[in-house]
Scaffold this active site. Sequence first.
Site, PDB file in Angstrom:
ATOM      1  N   ASP A  71     -20.498   8.959   2.863  1.00 24.61           N
ATOM      2  CA  ASP A  71     -20.154   9.299   4.245  1.00 24.61           C
ATOM      3  C   ASP A  71     -20.405  10.762   4.562  1.00 24.61           C
ATOM      4  O   ASP A  71     -20.662  11.571   3.670  1.00 24.61           O
ATOM      5  CB  ASP A  71     -18.686   8.926   4.528  1.00 24.61           C
ATOM      6  CG  ASP A  71     -17.743   9.353   3.404  1.00 24.61           C
ATOM      7  OD1 ASP A  71     -18.122  10.230   2.614  1.00 24.61           O
ATOM      8  OD2 ASP A  71     -16.632   8.820   3.327  1.00 24.61           O
ATOM      9  N   ASN A 138      -4.022   5.921   2.858  1.00 16.72           N
ATOM     10  CA  ASN A 138      -3.864   4.730   3.708  1.00 16.72           C
ATOM     11  C   ASN A 138      -4.745   3.570   3.234  1.00 16.72           C
ATOM     12  O   ASN A 138      -4.831   2.551   3.900  1.00 16.72           O
ATOM     13  CB  ASN A 138      -4.171   5.076   5.168  1.00 16.72           C
ATOM     14  CG  ASN A 138      -5.620   5.506   5.378  1.00 16.72           C
ATOM     15  OD1 ASN A 138      -6.403   5.544   4.437  1.00 16.72           O
ATOM     16  ND2 ASN A 138      -5.966   5.828   6.611  1.00 16.72           N
ATOM     17  N   HIS A 140      -8.095   3.750   2.737  1.00 17.30           N
ATOM     18  CA  HIS A 140      -9.504   3.759   3.159  1.00 17.30           C
ATOM     19  C   HIS A 140     -10.429   3.994   1.976  1.00 17.30           C
ATOM     20  O   HIS A 140     -10.068   4.650   0.996  1.00 17.30           O
ATOM     21  CB  HIS A 140      -9.752   4.744   4.316  1.00 17.30           C
ATOM     22  CG  HIS A 140      -9.761   6.196   3.955  1.00 17.30           C
ATOM     23  ND1 HIS A 140      -9.402   7.182   4.837  1.00 17.30           N
ATOM     24  CD2 HIS A 140     -10.114   6.857   2.817  1.00 17.30           C
ATOM     25  CE1 HIS A 140      -9.540   8.367   4.272  1.00 17.30           C
ATOM     26  NE2 HIS A 140      -9.960   8.197   3.044  1.00 17.30           N
ATOM     27  N   GLU A 145     -11.461   2.812   7.671  1.00 14.81           N
ATOM     28  CA  GLU A 145     -10.023   2.981   7.864  1.00 14.81           C
ATOM     29  C   GLU A 145      -9.334   1.628   8.071  1.00 14.81           C
ATOM     30  O   GLU A 145      -9.975   0.673   8.513  1.00 14.81           O
ATOM     31  CB  GLU A 145      -9.781   3.848   9.110  1.00 14.81           C
ATOM     32  CG  GLU A 145     -10.445   5.221   9.082  1.00 14.81           C
ATOM     33  CD  GLU A 145      -9.719   6.231   8.201  1.00 14.81           C
ATOM     34  OE1 GLU A 145      -8.870   5.827   7.382  1.00 14.81           O
ATOM     35  OE2 GLU A 145     -10.003   7.437   8.346  1.00 14.81           O
TER      36      GLU A 145
HETATM   37  C1  F6R Z   1     -15.048  10.857   0.617  1.00  9.56           C
HETATM   38  C2  F6R Z   1     -14.464   9.578   0.955  1.00  9.56           C
HETATM   39  C3  F6R Z   1     -12.992   9.387   1.110  1.00  9.56           C
HETATM   40  C4  F6R Z   1     -12.184  10.010  -0.029  1.00  9.56           C
HETATM   41  C5  F6R Z   1     -10.682   9.810   0.194  1.00  9.56           C
HETATM   42  C6  F6R Z   1      -9.853  10.492  -0.862  1.00  9.56           C
HETATM   43  O1  F6R Z   1     -16.461  10.748   0.522  1.00  9.56           O
HETATM   44  O2  F6R Z   1     -15.199   8.661   1.142  1.00  9.56           O
HETATM   45  O3  F6R Z   1     -12.721   8.003   1.174  1.00  9.56           O
HETATM   46  O4  F6R Z   1     -12.570   9.447  -1.240  1.00  9.56           O
HETATM   47  O5  F6R Z   1     -10.327  10.300   1.452  1.00  9.56           O
HETATM   48  O6  F6R Z   1      -9.982  11.872  -0.747  1.00  9.56           O
HETATM   49  P1  F6R Z   1      -9.354  12.862  -1.835  1.00  9.56           P
HETATM   50  O7  F6R Z   1     -10.161  12.644  -3.099  1.00  9.56           O
HETATM   51  O8  F6R Z   1      -9.586  14.234  -1.276  1.00  9.56           O
HETATM   52  O9  F6R Z   1      -7.939  12.492  -2.001  1.00  9.56           O
END
Ligand code: F6R
Length: 243
Positions: A71, A138, A140, A145
Site C-alpha cells: 500500500d 482494528n 486491518h 479496513e
Molecule cells: C503497512 C500496512 C499496515 C500495517 C499495520 C500495522 O504497509 O499495510 O496494515 O501493517 O497498520 O502497522 P504497525 O506495524 O506500525 O503496527
Amino acid sequence: MLKNLTLHKVTNYEAMSQKAAEIFAEAVNANPTGSFGFATGSTPIGMYKALTQMQKNSQTNLSKITAFNLDEYYPIKANDPQSYAYFMAEHLFTETGITKSHIPNGEAKDPQAECEAYEQKISSTGGIDMQILGIGTNGHIGFNEPAQNLLATTSYVPLAEATIESNSRLFASPDDVPRHALTMGIHSIMMAKRILLLASGASKAEIIRQTIYGPITTQVPASLLQLHQDVTIIVDSDAAKNL
Ligand code: F6R
C-alpha cells in the site's frame, strides 16, 4: 487452530524479527528471482534490518527479487519522508540493491487507473511467492479496513479514523495524515502463495486472538486469512498473551 496456520510464539521483538528474516530468506534462497510482497509500519523494521545483515553475511541475496508493496498513502509524493516508497528505500531496498520494486503511486493523477495497473503488474509476474503482513489494532491488513464489504483487488480507499489516529504518531500533526490510500485488496493478498504475518506488543494481543480463533468476518479483515492455504504467524510474548 486451523492446520493451514503455523504459529511461532517468540520472546520479544528481536526474536520475532530474526525468525521472520530467516523464514523469508529461506523463501528467497529457494527462488532468488521470485516476487515478494512487503509491508511498512513499525513491525517489520527489525526484520528488514536482520535481512540486510543476512545479505551482508552472504546468507541471502535479495537483489534479484521483484518487490511489491501492499500500500501507499494517497496523495503523497514518493520523496516525502512519510511515504511508503521512502520507507522501503530507507529500510530495505537501497542497502539490499532491490531495484525491481513496485509500490502503488501516491502521485498518480488517476488513483483508480493506478490501482488497475498495479493489480495487472502483480499478475503479470505470476503472483507473489511470499507476502509479509503487519496487522492494525482494528484487524486491518494492508489498508483493508473493517467494513461490511471488503474490496478484492488493489483499490483507492479511505482510511479508518483509528488508523489515522494510530499513524499520526509518525506525522507532525494528525491533520497531516493523508485520508486515503491505495492498497492491495483481499484477493490480491490471498493470492500470494505464502503469507507471513508479524505482530508485536500488547496492543496487538486481542486482534491476534480474533484473527486466529475468532469468526471469519469482514469486521476483522485479518480473520479472512483463516481461509488461506499457507499462513505463518510470528508473535512476541506480548502479542501472544491472549492465545
Ligand atoms: C503497512 C500496512 C499496515 C500495517 C499495520 C500495522 O504497509 O499495510 O496494515 O501493517 O497498520 O502497522 P504497525 O506495524 O506500525 O503496527
